[in-house]
Each structure stands twice: as C-alpha cells, then as structure tokens.
Design a protein around this motif. Structure first.
Motif, PDB file in Angstrom:
ATOM      1  N   GLN A  29      -5.178   6.641   0.258  1.00 25.63           N
ATOM      2  CA  GLN A  29      -4.435   5.379   0.282  1.00 25.63           C
ATOM      3  C   GLN A  29      -4.713   4.608  -1.000  1.00 25.63           C
ATOM      4  OE1 GLN A  29      -4.670   3.095   3.924  1.00 25.63           O
ATOM      5  NE2 GLN A  29      -4.258   1.161   2.837  1.00 25.63           N
ATOM      6  N   SER A  30      -3.671   4.027  -1.521  1.00 27.16           N
ATOM      7  CA  SER A  30      -3.832   3.172  -2.699  1.00 27.16           C
ATOM      8  C   SER A  30      -2.818   2.032  -2.581  1.00 27.16           C
ATOM      9  CB  SER A  30      -3.630   3.989  -3.977  1.00 27.16           C
ATOM     10  OG  SER A  30      -3.911   3.186  -5.108  1.00 27.16           O
ATOM     11  N   TYR A  68     -12.488   0.195  -5.582  1.00 29.69           N
ATOM     12  CA  TYR A  68     -11.354  -0.576  -6.087  1.00 29.69           C
ATOM     13  C   TYR A  68     -11.685  -1.113  -7.471  1.00 29.69           C
ATOM     14  CZ  TYR A  68     -13.811  -5.003  -5.278  1.00 29.69           C
ATOM     15  OH  TYR A  68     -14.707  -6.031  -5.333  1.00 29.69           O
ATOM     16  N   LEU A  82      -6.533  -2.955  -7.020  1.00 25.39           N
ATOM     17  CA  LEU A  82      -6.028  -1.591  -6.894  1.00 25.39           C
ATOM     18  C   LEU A  82      -7.107  -0.725  -6.245  1.00 25.39           C
ATOM     19  CD1 LEU A  82      -3.689   0.398  -7.725  1.00 25.39           C
ATOM     20  CD2 LEU A  82      -5.108   0.947  -9.699  1.00 25.39           C
ATOM     21  N   PRO A  83      -6.975  -0.439  -4.940  1.00 26.47           N
ATOM     22  CA  PRO A  83      -7.979   0.408  -4.277  1.00 26.47           C
ATOM     23  C   PRO A  83      -7.596   1.888  -4.332  1.00 26.47           C
ATOM     24  CG  PRO A  83      -6.535  -0.555  -2.634  1.00 26.47           C
ATOM     25  CD  PRO A  83      -6.001  -0.983  -3.984  1.00 26.47           C
ATOM     26  N   VAL A  84      -8.564   2.725  -4.230  1.00 29.16           N
ATOM     27  CA  VAL A  84      -8.334   4.159  -4.001  1.00 29.16           C
ATOM     28  C   VAL A  84      -9.224   4.533  -2.823  1.00 29.16           C
ATOM     29  CG1 VAL A  84      -8.482   6.488  -4.927  1.00 29.16           C
ATOM     30  CG2 VAL A  84      -7.833   4.589  -6.424  1.00 29.16           C
ATOM     31  N   PRO A 111       0.825  -1.216   0.000  1.00 29.85           N
ATOM     32  CA  PRO A 111       0.000   0.000   0.000  1.00 29.85           C
ATOM     33  C   PRO A 111       0.860   1.266   0.000  1.00 29.85           C
ATOM     34  CG  PRO A 111       0.100  -0.912   2.205  1.00 29.85           C
ATOM     35  CD  PRO A 111       0.907  -1.830   1.322  1.00 29.85           C
TER      36      PRO A 111
END
Lengths: 408, 247
Positions: free
Chosen positions: B68-69, B122, B100-102, B56
């Motif tokens: 956060q990504s 994500y 891949l989250p944002v 992360p």
C-alpha cells in the motif's frame, strides 16, 4: 488444512513484524537529553559551572538569531580549559573569570553583564569593546554633568520658565540621583531633560518639572514651535514610562518596532514578533503637530533608545545627536519569557549563586527591520557636543535642534 | 535471514493475478511532540488534534498480502501552553505534511470481511506551520498599573494575539521527515469491488524536526495516533484472482 496452517504462519509473520517495527522505531530515535534550567545545575565544580553557564546562555540568550558569536566553538574551546580547574582557589577563580569574560566578549547584547558573586568582579562586553576601540569613550563626553550644570539651565532655558530638581530613586536596587529639567528656549521651544526612566518615582523636587512640561504639552501655547526631549546620557529604566513620556503627545497608538522572545530550549526557538506600541497616555494626551525632537548620544541606552525610536517614528518626530549605546532589548525576570537573565551555582554558593548573568529577555527590531542591538540607533541629524564648543558656552546638539525646529 | 526467507517464501508460493486498487481516505489524529523542555518554567507541550486526507493505492498480490502506498495530507499539531500565573499564554502549531507511505498490507479473514495490518515506513515533507497564540507583549504596557512601572507580573503588559505562518529557518528546520507506520483495521469488500475500511494507525518519526545545528541539541519527534475511514476501488477485473499453489 494447508490454507489454515498458512494463515497461522501469516498471522505470526505479521504480528512479529509489527513487534519488530515498534522496537526498531523506538531504537532509531536519538536519546532525548534532559536540559536542566541553568539554575538547577549543582555548580560544585568549575566544569559544572561551565556547563550550567553555557547551557543557560544557549537557552536564554535572545540574540542568537543575529549574534555572530559561534557558541558551539566556545563550548569545544572552553570545556577542556574548565576541566583543568580542579579546585576552588583564588588563582583558579581568576582564571575562570577570565575564561567567562573571553567567552562572552563578542556578544552584541549591550545590556549584558556578568557579576561574579565570590569576588564582586563584573564584566560588560559592550563596555569592554568600546574602551578597546576608544579609551576616551566615556571620559570625553561633556554631557550630562557639565552641560546640564552650566549651559542648558542658565544659558538656553528662559529664566522665567526654568523648573528643575533632583530626587533620589531606586534603580536596580540602588539609590540613584534622579534629575529633571524643563522650561522654554527662546520662548518658542519646550524643553525636557530627565536623567533616567524612573518617572513613577518622581518626588517633591522632580514632580513639578514633569507637571510643568506636560501641562504645557496638553495645553500647548501657540508660541511653542517645537518640543525637545533630551535623552543624552540617559541609561534607561522602566518600560511603562514610554506611554507617559511619548503617549501624552499622540492621540492614536503608534507601532515603532517589534519584540520577540525565546519559546523553546533551542538556540533559534523564537516567538513571533509582537508590535512595540506607544499608546496615548490614559490620563490624557494632546495631538501635537509641532516638531518633536529627541536628543540622544553614545551614552543613551535601553529605554532612552526605545523612546528615541518611538519619537523618530512619529510623523513630526526627529532624532538629533549621535549613534546611541545599542542596548534595545527589554528585560524581565527569567520566568516571564523563559529567557534572559539567570544565576548559576545557587545550590553550592547560596541564593546569590556563583555568577549572575544580566541579559535582555526580548530582542527589539525597529520599524524599518533593523536590529540596532550592539550598534546603536543612528541619528536623523548628526550633532555632537565638543569640549571647545562647551568652553564657548555652546551646546552644539541643542543648537542643532533649535535650527531644525526653526527651519520647519 | 530465516525470518526474511519465510516471508518471501510465503509471498511467492502463492502465485496470483494481482489486483490494483485506488482509494480515498479521511481521518482524524492526535499528535504528540516528543521532546524535553525541562528548562522552560511553567511550560508544557500538549498534543493537539488534526486531520488527514489521502489518496491511497493498493497492489494486492494475493489474498493476504498487498503493498500500500499513496499520497496524503496530514496535520501533526501540538500546542505550547504556559501554566500557573502565565495561563493564557500559548502557541498552537498547525503543521501540514505531505506524506508518502510504503506499507506491507497483511489481511486475513473471509473473502468480504477482513482484518488487516499495515506495516512500513514513510517519508513526509513539512509544508507549512501556522502559528496561533498569545504572547506577553513587553512593549505594550497596561498604563493603569504603571504606578509601580515594573514588570511584577504578566498583567503589567497586554497579551499579543497572533495568527500567522511560521517562517522556516534554513539553519534550524529539517523539513523532510522519515518514520514508521503501524496500522490495524478491518475492511469489507462488496461484490462490485468497493473495499470500505477503517484503520487505526500509529505513526512515529525517527528524524528530528531540526537540523543538527547546535551542541547538546534536544531532538523533537512527532508521534501521531490516527483513525481513518476510506474506500478502495478495484481497477482490475475480478476473475481468477488467486491461484493457490499446493505444496
């Protein structure tokens, strides 16, 4: 003080965001429809019977991965037509049966059969298509009755070796004649014919035939140069006969193809391919080295085709005849594989329901990757009996087998 | 709009010198396949455990807000079980996703020990599906029971055990998954800039695992509950981090 106040706002902002996110998340998903078992539809109207049948086929039919029928187009075409059938009467019933037949006319499953329980009518797409292409598809065959009655037992099989008999067995709930013939040809070829795969039901007249043949197989005399198993006109039967018929001629298991079933409600949800295996018969077997020839024709179906493919997979196996019927997918009750045969309309019309759909539970793929459902298994050596040859006292297919074995 | 304005106002009224963190995390999860299989007799879909590994990144705007990504490998597993007299027939699907989250990262508490909430979306790519199970093998009969020669029960055939990769269908399978993430956790940051954390996370896909390939299609969604631990490493200097603007 300002920082404390700000933190409160932050917490409020954060938790409200989470709440909104959860709400948004749940509302973004499509509604999950409840797809009932086809049997569970009420079936109290033609539109409901249509939905039950279409859904049952969508879920249970095992050939969607290779069948080119556009089942979605069938839905959009026939849903409004069934909606116009508002009452149960003979005219509507006739129309409905025609619709169901038209919906399924192109399906490749050659076991497939619709039975309309109200009228007793039935529809087989494979039969319908073959008669459409060749009106004499069934009537121009001289086998098995004529050839078997006169040629093979009396002109080909050595008289001193002839063993034959007929019993009555139960196939699909109906009493059916079961005939078996064995003996040697020219004192060098061991021959076996049986009319269907119901060997476990062999009675006093046919048991001696199988006893003779398999005693010979397991103690093969040196003068036997080849074995012929005649499956022409054989419509199939019990799966477990495979090891009894072929497994007595091998010493190690042989994989000759693969099967797979449905494992979800989606049209293309399948299990992995499981190997189709013929094993040495648990009661004893021999390592047969001489050529083993399967004879099959355009009326050989189901287990007759699977047995033909098992034999042709053997290193000393060969298939002589014509392209088979093309019904390769084994069948079992719906509950076993969550696919295959089903009945609709039981709530309204009783235990027999309105319509019984007879269809394969699993799809079969031959060892070479080909699915022969609907098209039939092609022979290694083409040979077909003709009326002219029959009148001359010749069985051209048995002749081809004799020539092949003699050439080895 | 007022809600959005409040959020933006809170973000930009606290001017800052942002910090950048890079981290590692690992965890376990339990995935539920949300669908309907009422048409399948003696069949249930059960949740299965899996794990995740990730790298992360965190961009800290101020003391309470960060983005956060990062990239993570995540399993979303489930198992199909037959029940009743078919018990023993099953298929475990081990699904591997690259995710891949944002996320909006809200933190609160003192300078070292903080609680935090993650919220965002994500995108994930369904990399593979490994199938392990047992199925009835109709063409491998148990010869000793062949006196009846009919498939009267599933003891009449041998089971086939398999362990093989799933072959994706270009007609059926949708391999891009989108969804939402909500997480809550606590973190502890050392004076040397190592921020250790533990987080519980709820992940819900909003896209069907299948393309829209049939009428009356029954959708399939992944819902995953997970817990992970990890550590962020601060990559920027720790001087004059936050400048609060009084108003």
């Amino acid at each position: 003080m300002k920082l404390i106040f700000r933190n409160k706002i932050i917490y409020f902002f954060a938790f409200t965001s989470i709440f909104l996110a959860v709400v948004i998340t749940s509302s973004c998903r499509k509604e999950i429809p409840v797809v009932n078992n086809a049997q569970d539809y009420p079936g109290s109207s033609y539109p409901d019977l249509f939905e039950a049948f279409w859904t049952g086929m969508n879920t249970n039919y095992v050939f969607w991965g290779v069948d080119t029928t556009n089942w979605d187009r069938v839905y959009t075409t026939y849903k409004p037509l069934f909606a116009k059938l508002t009452t149960f009467d003979s005219a509507s019933e006739s129309t409905a049966e025609n619709y169901f037949a038209a919906m399924t006319a192109g399906l490749i499953d050659s076991h497939y059969n619709l039975t309309f329980e109200l009228t007793g009518n039935s529809f087989s797409p494979a039969t319908y298509r073959r008669e459409l292409m060749n009106p004499n598809y069934f009537t121009d065959s001289t086998f098995p009755s004529a050839v078997l009655d006169s040629l093979i037992p009396y002109k080909y099989i050595d008289a001193s070796s002839l063993v034959m008999g007929t019993d009555t067995v139960t196939m699909e709930g109906s009493a059916t004649p079961f005939t078996a013939v064995s003996g040697t040809i020219n004192n060098s070829i061991l021959y076996l014919y049986f009319s269907s795969f119901a060997l476990s039901q062999a009675g006093t007249n046919t048991s001696p035939v199988f006893n003779y043949f398999y005693n010979m197989v397991q103690n093969l005399p040196a003068y036997i140069r080849g074995i012929v198993i005649d499956l022409r006109g054989n419509g199939g039967g019990e799966v477990a006969d495979l090891d009894f018929v072929v497994g007595q001629m091998i010493k190690t298991p042989v994989t000759f193809g693969y099967t797979r079933a449905k494992n979800g409600t989606g049209r293309l949800d399948y299990t992995p391919w499981a190997p189709a295996i013929v094993k040495p018969w648990y009661g004893g077997s021999a390592n047969i080295k001489v050529p083993i020839v399967a004879l099959a024709d355009h009326l050989s179906a189901s287990m007759a085709e699977l047995t033909t493919m098992a034999i042709k997979t053997l290193p000393n196996g060969k298939f002589i005849g014509t392209r088979t019927w093309g019904a390769n997918g084994p069948l079992a009750p719906q509950v076993y594989f969550n696919g295959g045969q089903f009945t609709i309309g039981t709530s309204t019309f009783g235990s027999s329901g309105y319509l019984f759909t007879y269809t394969s539970s699993t799809m079969f793929k031959y060892l070479n990757g080909s699915v022969y459902e609907g098209v039939g298994v092609p022979p290694d050596i083409y040979a077909r009996e003709t009326t002219a040859a029959y009148k001359n006292g010749e069985d051209l297919v048995v002749d081809a087998a004799i020539n092949y074995i003699n050439s080895q | 709009m007022a809600y959005l304005a409040l959020g933006m106002g809170l973000l930009f009224t606290t001017h800052l010198r942002a910090q950048f963190y890079l981290g590692i995390e690992a965890g376990g999860n339990k995935n539920y396949l949300i669908t309907s299989n009422q048409a399948q007799s003696f069949t249930v879909y059960d949740p299965k455990g899996g794990f995740s590994l990730g790298v992360p990144v965190l961009y800290q705007f101020n003391e309470w807000f960060a983005l956060q990504s990062g990239l993570s490998y995540t399993q979303k597993n489930y198992q199909i079980n037959r029940t009743g007299s078919f018990q023993g027939i099953y298929q475990k699907n081990t699904n591997s996703y690259m995710e891949l989250p944002v996320l909006a990262h809200f933190s609160f508490g003192d300078e070292q020990l903080k609680g935090f909430i993650n919220l965002g979306g994500y995108a994930a790519y369904w990399m593979s599906d490994h199938l392990k199970g047992v199925e009835s093998n109709v063409l491998n009969t148990v010869d000793s029971s062949s006196t009846s020669n009919t498939l009267t029960d599933n003891t009449g055939v041998y089971g086939y055990s398999y362990s093989e990769p799933y072959q994706f269908s270009t007609v059926k399978d949708k391999r891009l998954e989108l969804g939402w993430i909500a997480g809550v956790g606590i973190s502890y940051e050392t004076t040397s800039g190592h921020r250790f954390f533990i987080e519980g996370r709820y992940t819900a896909s909003v896209t069907d695992q299948q393309k829209n390939y049939e009428i009356n299609q029954v959708p399939r969604y992944n819902t995953t509950w997970g817990i992970s631990i990890g550590c962020f490493f601060r990559l920027t200097a720790n001087d004059n981090i936050y400048h609060y603007v009084n108003y």
